[in-house]
Design a protein around this motif. Structure first.
Motif, short mmCIF file in Angstrom:
data_model
loop_
_atom_site.label_atom_id
_atom_site.label_comp_id
_atom_site.label_asym_id
_atom_site.label_seq_id
_atom_site.Cartn_x
_atom_site.Cartn_y
_atom_site.Cartn_z
N GLU A 102 47.47 73.77 62.06
CA GLU A 102 46.59 74.79 62.61
C GLU A 102 45.17 74.47 62.19
OE1 GLU A 102 47.73 78.65 61.33
OE2 GLU A 102 49.28 78.82 62.85
N LEU A 103 44.26 74.51 63.12
CA LEU A 103 42.88 74.19 62.83
C LEU A 103 42.13 75.41 62.30
CD1 LEU A 103 42.08 72.04 65.98
CD2 LEU A 103 42.80 71.27 63.72
N PRO A 104 41.24 75.22 61.34
CA PRO A 104 40.44 76.35 60.84
C PRO A 104 39.35 76.71 61.85
CG PRO A 104 39.80 74.35 59.73
CD PRO A 104 40.97 73.99 60.61
N PHE A 105 38.72 77.86 61.65
CA PHE A 105 37.69 78.34 62.57
C PHE A 105 36.49 77.42 62.65
CE2 PHE A 105 36.43 79.95 58.49
CZ PHE A 105 35.05 79.87 58.50
N ASP A 106 36.21 76.65 61.60
CA ASP A 106 35.01 75.81 61.59
C ASP A 106 35.25 74.40 62.12
OD1 ASP A 106 36.58 75.20 59.37
OD2 ASP A 106 34.89 74.89 58.03
N ALA A 107 36.41 74.15 62.71
CA ALA A 107 36.69 72.83 63.29
C ALA A 107 35.82 72.61 64.53
CB ALA A 107 38.17 72.73 63.65
N GLN A 108 35.31 71.39 64.66
CA GLN A 108 34.44 71.04 65.77
C GLN A 108 34.85 69.71 66.37
OE1 GLN A 108 30.51 70.85 64.14
NE2 GLN A 108 30.30 73.07 63.96
N LEU A 109 34.43 69.49 67.59
CA LEU A 109 34.67 68.22 68.25
C LEU A 109 34.02 67.11 67.43
CD1 LEU A 109 35.98 67.19 70.86
CD2 LEU A 109 33.74 67.25 71.92
N GLY A 110 34.75 66.05 67.15
CA GLY A 110 34.23 64.94 66.34
C GLY A 110 34.71 64.99 64.91
N ASP A 111 35.23 66.14 64.45
CA ASP A 111 35.81 66.22 63.11
C ASP A 111 37.14 65.45 63.10
OD1 ASP A 111 33.74 67.86 62.38
OD2 ASP A 111 34.93 69.70 62.30
N VAL A 112 37.62 65.15 61.90
CA VAL A 112 38.88 64.43 61.74
C VAL A 112 39.81 65.30 60.91
CG1 VAL A 112 39.98 62.40 60.71
CG2 VAL A 112 37.80 62.17 61.91
N ILE A 113 41.05 65.38 61.33
CA ILE A 113 42.08 66.07 60.54
C ILE A 113 42.88 64.97 59.84
CG2 ILE A 113 43.81 66.24 62.37
CD1 ILE A 113 43.27 69.24 60.40
N ALA A 114 43.06 65.09 58.53
CA ALA A 114 43.73 64.06 57.75
C ALA A 114 44.84 64.68 56.92
CB ALA A 114 42.73 63.34 56.86
N LEU A 115 45.92 63.95 56.78
CA LEU A 115 47.07 64.40 56.01
C LEU A 115 47.52 63.23 55.13
CD1 LEU A 115 49.04 66.82 55.76
CD2 LEU A 115 50.42 65.75 57.52
N TYR A 116 47.61 63.49 53.82
CA TYR A 116 48.02 62.46 52.87
C TYR A 116 49.14 63.01 51.99
CZ TYR A 116 43.44 60.58 54.06
OH TYR A 116 42.35 60.11 54.74
N ALA A 117 50.12 62.17 51.70
CA ALA A 117 51.18 62.53 50.75
C ALA A 117 51.14 61.52 49.62
CB ALA A 117 52.55 62.50 51.43
N THR A 118 50.91 62.04 48.41
CA THR A 118 50.78 61.21 47.22
C THR A 118 51.85 61.62 46.23
OG1 THR A 118 48.39 61.13 47.55
CG2 THR A 118 49.22 60.46 45.39
N SER A 119 52.60 60.64 45.73
CA SER A 119 53.62 60.93 44.73
C SER A 119 52.96 61.53 43.49
CB SER A 119 54.36 59.64 44.36
OG SER A 119 55.24 59.87 43.28
N VAL A 120 53.65 62.46 42.84
CA VAL A 120 53.08 63.07 41.64
C VAL A 120 52.95 62.06 40.51
CG1 VAL A 120 53.86 65.41 42.19
CG2 VAL A 120 55.35 63.91 40.86
N GLN A 121 53.61 60.91 40.63
CA GLN A 121 53.53 59.87 39.61
C GLN A 121 52.67 58.70 40.03
OE1 GLN A 121 57.62 58.90 38.87
NE2 GLN A 121 58.04 60.86 37.90
#
Length: 164
Positions: free
Chosen positions: A47-66
């Motif tokens: 879900e995009l927040p209210f301040d999202a604009q054209l040209g922004d990038v949505i990024a998702l990262y999964a990092t191991s706790v170790q």
């Protein structure tokens, strides 16, 4: 076998909110997500927040706790269609062992500044055999390190600019 996408949001939601969307597994910020990584990756609907604009990038990262760098990642520039629907689909891909991960969802502005960010706890069961992965481990590590460095530099710059 495909699994339904996990719905992620930048804001805390009530348990009954978005009940009409039965195609998604709903994720609350403080729950631990149970994810089964498959060869096609992990599907997410953000879900995009209210301040999202054209040209922004949505990024998702999964990092191991170790670990120090992301094992799984996905990025997509926001399109007009995504802004109209208020959602962006992402396919989290990469390689890593089964275990506990921190999943970070970020909205990055046009100039590389982090506009919004939220973290989720997750347990990823990575049943994909290492032989099926065609990417070179060193290139994945260098891409992950570069992404992590960019993310941390952006956060640092946002903190410094917030003082002024």
């Amino acid at each position: 076998m495909t699994q339904p996408p996990v719905l992620l949001s930048f804001s805390a939601r009530a348990l009954d909110e978005h009940a009409e969307d039965q195609a998604c597994q709903h994720a609350l910020q403080y729950d631990t997500l149970k994810l089964e990584y498959q060869s096609l990756g992990l599907p997410f609907l953000c879900e995009l927040p209210f301040d999202a604009q054209l040209g922004d990038v949505i990024a998702l990262y999964a990092t191991s706790v170790q670990a120090r760098c992301a094992s799984f990642s996905a990025e997509a520039p926001l399109t007009k269609e995504a802004l109209e629907t208020g959602h962006q689909s992402l396919q989290l891909k990469g390689q890593g062992e089964s275990g506990e991960y921190i999943v970070q969802l970020s909205l990055i502005g046009r100039h590389g500044m982090v506009k919004n960010s939220v973290e989720y706890n997750a347990y990823i069961n990575s049943a994909v055999e290492q032989e099926n992965v065609t990417t070179d481990k060193s290139s994945v590590m260098s891409n992950s390190v570069a992404s992590a460095l960019k993310r941390h530099t952006t956060n640092l710059m946002a903190s410094v600019l917030a003082i002024f």
